[in-house]
Design a protein around this motif. Structure first.
Motif, PDB file in Angstrom:
ATOM      1  N   GLY A 216       0.801  -1.220   0.000  1.00 42.88           N
ATOM      2  CA  GLY A 216       0.000   0.000   0.000  1.00 42.88           C
ATOM      3  C   GLY A 216       0.831   1.266   0.000  1.00 42.88           C
ATOM      4  N   LEU A 217       2.140   1.108   0.206  1.00 36.55           N
ATOM      5  CA  LEU A 217       3.062   2.253   0.241  1.00 36.55           C
ATOM      6  C   LEU A 217       3.871   2.364  -1.037  1.00 36.55           C
ATOM      7  CD1 LEU A 217       4.643   4.522   1.795  1.00 36.55           C
ATOM      8  CD2 LEU A 217       6.127   2.691   2.678  1.00 36.55           C
ATOM      9  N   TYR A 218       4.317   1.218  -1.545  1.00 32.73           N
ATOM     10  CA  TYR A 218       5.241   1.215  -2.692  1.00 32.73           C
ATOM     11  C   TYR A 218       4.869   0.091  -3.631  1.00 32.73           C
ATOM     12  CZ  TYR A 218       9.808   1.620  -5.044  1.00 32.73           C
ATOM     13  OH  TYR A 218      10.821   1.821  -5.963  1.00 32.73           O
ATOM     14  N   PRO A 219       3.961   0.373  -4.610  1.00 30.95           N
ATOM     15  CA  PRO A 219       3.380   1.672  -4.983  1.00 30.95           C
ATOM     16  C   PRO A 219       2.282   2.118  -4.003  1.00 30.95           C
ATOM     17  CG  PRO A 219       2.474  -0.068  -6.353  1.00 30.95           C
ATOM     18  CD  PRO A 219       3.550  -0.701  -5.529  1.00 30.95           C
ATOM     19  N   PRO A 220       1.943   3.417  -4.040  1.00 30.46           N
ATOM     20  CA  PRO A 220       1.008   3.980  -3.041  1.00 30.46           C
ATOM     21  C   PRO A 220      -0.452   3.700  -3.384  1.00 30.46           C
ATOM     22  CG  PRO A 220       1.738   5.715  -4.503  1.00 30.46           C
ATOM     23  CD  PRO A 220       2.481   4.462  -4.932  1.00 30.46           C
TER      24      PRO A 220
END
Length: 238
Positions: A216-220
């Motif tokens: 969920g962060l990388y990618p956002p």
């Protein structure tokens, strides 16, 4: 068109890895020069327009030591004509058995204000070159003079360097990992994209080092991380 000074400054602050991803987004997959490494990985980034030199195999009856006496010898012309701020890129046929250049010639490039030198062959005097204030990239050390293997033949023509096509005026960027070639007409766009990517990657690195999952962060893909990144940019003036 000369490289925009603002674009040059942006490229000095981003990595070749990030530039490769930005180029991939534009459909360019083969822009990182293979098997070429910095003599001094701790130097600042190298950025400049490509000025090229091409070698072909040497021939014993034509490439004697006396050819260096001619002021019109292509290697000597390259050293004296490569413009300040440019990068001399040498097609050495990926052959490091003889030197593309040595410390004296590269010292001359440094004193003339050339931004760097890249060869897919090797340099002689590599310990001395590593101490010079000019970025230099090659495959590996090679003590014999270039005439034993190479014949300098063409100046400022399209070449291949480490399996990458390099055209005069292309933008050459080097860092501690290696060298990437940016087509000149894409330089401004790629630099802007790389600056944006670098800001996001710095944000992500900070979060990951603080213990956050990449999911969920990388990618956002999590909207909360997009909001957090926007707030991070404001706080860090990025």
């Amino acid at each position: 068109m000369p490289l925009n000074p603002e674009t040059r400054n942006k490229l000095l602050k981003v990595s070749t890895a990030t530039l490769c991803t930005a180029l991939f987004k534009k459909g360019l997959r083969n822009q990182f020069i293979q098997d070429v490494h910095p003599l001094n990985p701790h130097q600042a980034n190298m950025v400049g327009e490509a000025y090229t030199l091409r070698y072909i195999p040497a021939r014993e009856d034509l490439n004697t030591i006396d050819v260096f006496k001619s002021p019109l010898h292509p290697q000597r012309l390259a050293i004296e004509d490569c413009p300040a701020g440019s990068v001399l890129v040498i097609d050495s046929r990926k052959n490091a058995r003889a030197a593309s250049a040595g410390s004296i010639l590269i010292s001359r490039l440094m004193k003339r204000g050339v931004a760097g030198i890249v060869s897919d062959g090797g340099f002689r005097d590599s310990p001395e070159i590593a101490q010079l204030a000019i970025p230099a990239y090659h495959q590996r050390p090679s003590a014999p003079t270039n005439l034993t293997i190479h014949c300098a033949i063409d100046l400022n023509v399209p070449i291949g360097c480490g399996d990458v096509a390099v055209y005069p005026g292309d933008i050459v960027v080097g860092d501690g990992e290696g060298v990437v070639i940016i087509p000149a007409h894409l330089a401004d766009e790629i630099a802007n994209e790389a600056v944006e990517m670098t800001a996001f990657e710095d944000f992500v690195s900070e979060k990951v080092l603080a213990g956050q999952s990449i999911v969920g962060l990388y990618p956002p893909t999590d909207a909360a991380n997009i909001i957090a990144f926007q707030q991070w940019r404001i706080a860090h003036q990025r």
